[in-house]
Design an enzyme around this catalytic site. Sequence first.
Site, PDB file in Angstrom:
ATOM      1  N   HIS A 100       0.828  -1.201   0.000  1.00 16.18           N
ATOM      2  CA  HIS A 100       0.000   0.000   0.000  1.00 16.18           C
ATOM      3  C   HIS A 100       0.870   1.262   0.000  1.00 16.18           C
ATOM      4  O   HIS A 100       0.723   2.135  -0.854  1.00 16.18           O
ATOM      5  CB  HIS A 100      -0.919  -0.024   1.227  1.00 16.18           C
ATOM      6  CG  HIS A 100      -1.818   1.165   1.333  1.00 16.18           C
ATOM      7  ND1 HIS A 100      -3.114   1.154   0.898  1.00 16.18           N
ATOM      8  CD2 HIS A 100      -1.607   2.417   1.814  1.00 16.18           C
ATOM      9  CE1 HIS A 100      -3.663   2.349   1.104  1.00 16.18           C
ATOM     10  NE2 HIS A 100      -2.763   3.133   1.665  1.00 16.18           N
ATOM     11  N   GLU A 101       1.791   1.321   0.954  1.00 15.04           N
ATOM     12  CA  GLU A 101       2.621   2.530   1.071  1.00 15.04           C
ATOM     13  C   GLU A 101       3.568   2.656  -0.120  1.00 15.04           C
ATOM     14  O   GLU A 101       3.848   3.762  -0.581  1.00 15.04           O
ATOM     15  CB  GLU A 101       3.399   2.533   2.388  1.00 15.04           C
ATOM     16  CG  GLU A 101       2.518   2.506   3.649  1.00 15.04           C
ATOM     17  CD  GLU A 101       1.453   3.596   3.702  1.00 15.04           C
ATOM     18  OE1 GLU A 101       1.668   4.679   3.106  1.00 15.04           O
ATOM     19  OE2 GLU A 101       0.385   3.366   4.313  1.00 15.04           O
ATOM     20  N   HIS A 146       1.745   4.423  -2.782  1.00 14.53           N
ATOM     21  CA  HIS A 146       1.834   5.883  -2.584  1.00 14.53           C
ATOM     22  C   HIS A 146       3.199   6.388  -3.042  1.00 14.53           C
ATOM     23  O   HIS A 146       3.319   7.425  -3.683  1.00 14.53           O
ATOM     24  CB  HIS A 146       1.674   6.224  -1.097  1.00 14.53           C
ATOM     25  CG  HIS A 146       0.249   6.188  -0.606  1.00 14.53           C
ATOM     26  ND1 HIS A 146      -0.752   6.947  -1.139  1.00 14.53           N
ATOM     27  CD2 HIS A 146      -0.321   5.505   0.421  1.00 14.53           C
ATOM     28  CE1 HIS A 146      -1.885   6.728  -0.477  1.00 14.53           C
ATOM     29  NE2 HIS A 146      -1.657   5.847   0.476  1.00 14.53           N
ATOM     30  N   GLU A 177      -4.742   7.803  -2.979  1.00 13.53           N
ATOM     31  CA  GLU A 177      -5.221   6.538  -2.437  1.00 13.53           C
ATOM     32  C   GLU A 177      -5.552   5.542  -3.557  1.00 13.53           C
ATOM     33  O   GLU A 177      -5.425   4.339  -3.372  1.00 13.53           O
ATOM     34  CB  GLU A 177      -6.437   6.800  -1.538  1.00 13.53           C
ATOM     35  CG  GLU A 177      -6.771   5.680  -0.585  1.00 13.53           C
ATOM     36  CD  GLU A 177      -5.697   5.401   0.474  1.00 13.53           C
ATOM     37  OE1 GLU A 177      -4.762   6.211   0.633  1.00 13.53           O
ATOM     38  OE2 GLU A 177      -5.797   4.351   1.131  1.00 13.53           O
TER      39      GLU A 177
HETATM   40 ZN   LIG Z   1      -3.080   5.204   1.890  1.00 14.27          ZN
END
Ligand SMILES: [Zn+2]
Length: 505
Positions: A268-269, A272, A298
């Site tokens: 997830h990170e 980003h 996101e």
């Molecule tokens: Zn996030």
Amino acid sequence: LADPQSTFDLVVEHMRDTTKLETTSALLEWDDHTYLPSGGGAYRAEQVTFLSGLIHQRRTTKQLGTWLEELATSELAAQRETPVGAAIAGWLRDYRRQVRLPQALVEAIARATSLGQQAWVAARSADRWSDFLPHLREIINLRRQEAQLLSDDGQLYDALLDQYEEGARTAEITSMFAELRDELVKLLKELKDASSKPSGQSWRYAIPLPEQRQASRWIASQIGYDFERGRLDETAHPFCTTLGPNDCRILTRYHEDNFPSGFYSTLHEAGHGLYEQGLPIDWFGLPPGAAASLGVHESQSRLWENFVGRSAPFWRWCFPQLKQRFGTAWNELDAMQLFRDANLVQPSLVRVEADEVTYNLHILIRFELEQELINGDLKVEDAPQAWNDRYERYLGIKPQTDRDGILQDVHWSAGLIGYFPTYTLGNLYAAQLMDAMRADLGNVDDLLENGNFDGLLQWLRDKIHVHGRCLPPDQLIRRTTGRAISAQPLVAYLRQKLEVAYSMV
Ligand SMILES: [Zn+2]
């Protein structure tokens, strides 16, 4: 009279210097979440408060206002589609917003949220809501004042939302989320009645932390995260922060007996991080070099975490690689089981551990409560009860402690009110982007099954990253995906995937 190009250059210089202060402040916050000793907290709050005052002064100087007025009527501003025109539009929007806020309020918010986060960490670990209550009361009060100053039409929540997702409106989100909620509740019921469900047994093996750390670094670099321009650290609440054009840091966390928690946090990170690393470096610190919105941000993290990382072809590629690393522990598993267990849907109390279906119900609860808190319809002291009631209503489960209830998220302690809806918007955007990517590339599943992520990343770079903040999020997504934002693509994606994971077809 100065020519517009020289004025533009003056603003660029001013903004780049302001960014140096902002990234310095971000570095202090990164340190706050990693290495700061607890005794250093009070002085750190003074440091970030002081910096926030300096930053606010620079964002709202009369001189800047004069320059921007000149630029607003120049031929440069008319070129809205060029980076120069987009930069001017972005600056004007930010300036007009900032200039409404007195420095005392900005500093009060910085102090309250720095102390608020520290108080929240302690209150959460002691499970003592009453320790956090006065901080949250103060934060809600200050953010309401801010919203009153920013709002022209009295829609306070819109004023806060707009800061994270330009142009988003509470009324539109409410109806889109309602459609999504009805579909998800229906799907949830079907899954509950399904004859064959994932067991979640794949995750029963403890994986030692050193192996998890290696696996996390490995998967982040596999999808394209550049460790020459970033690093991966550990923290209680994973995030991603940018400290310079070639310094974007991601943070994750590991639990020995919960491998997917750390693995998916990292994916997830890193998602980003890929976005930040793909923004145009030449425009760093200026709107064309900034992210379009939190929702778009996101969409990138969710796309890698869920649409890629929880897909069957991904696990067909990833499973043998991880099995090699983890040795005997995973010997009796197979790729299909990993895929199914990565898609187990189960109502739970904690948002960050939630599956893709119930996740959006967690967001809906926060979205509703935030509006009531900001509008004054819900007293802060009554919020835990309201929280628990809503969990019972939407998810059929009730928190037994505030730690698993209202104290679970960092956001409100950091003053981030109006931020949560961008998570679900990100899911909606990601579903539309994935559909568009599949239509363009044709063979996405083959690429995933071969661990070949370059094509996906390049597509995202071309369609999203390279545009920075040149278009409002809604337009960027419409233009890229050829359709208006709606709940349908996300629902269709979930249905299709879960029918396979649950052997309903
Ligand atoms: Zn996030």
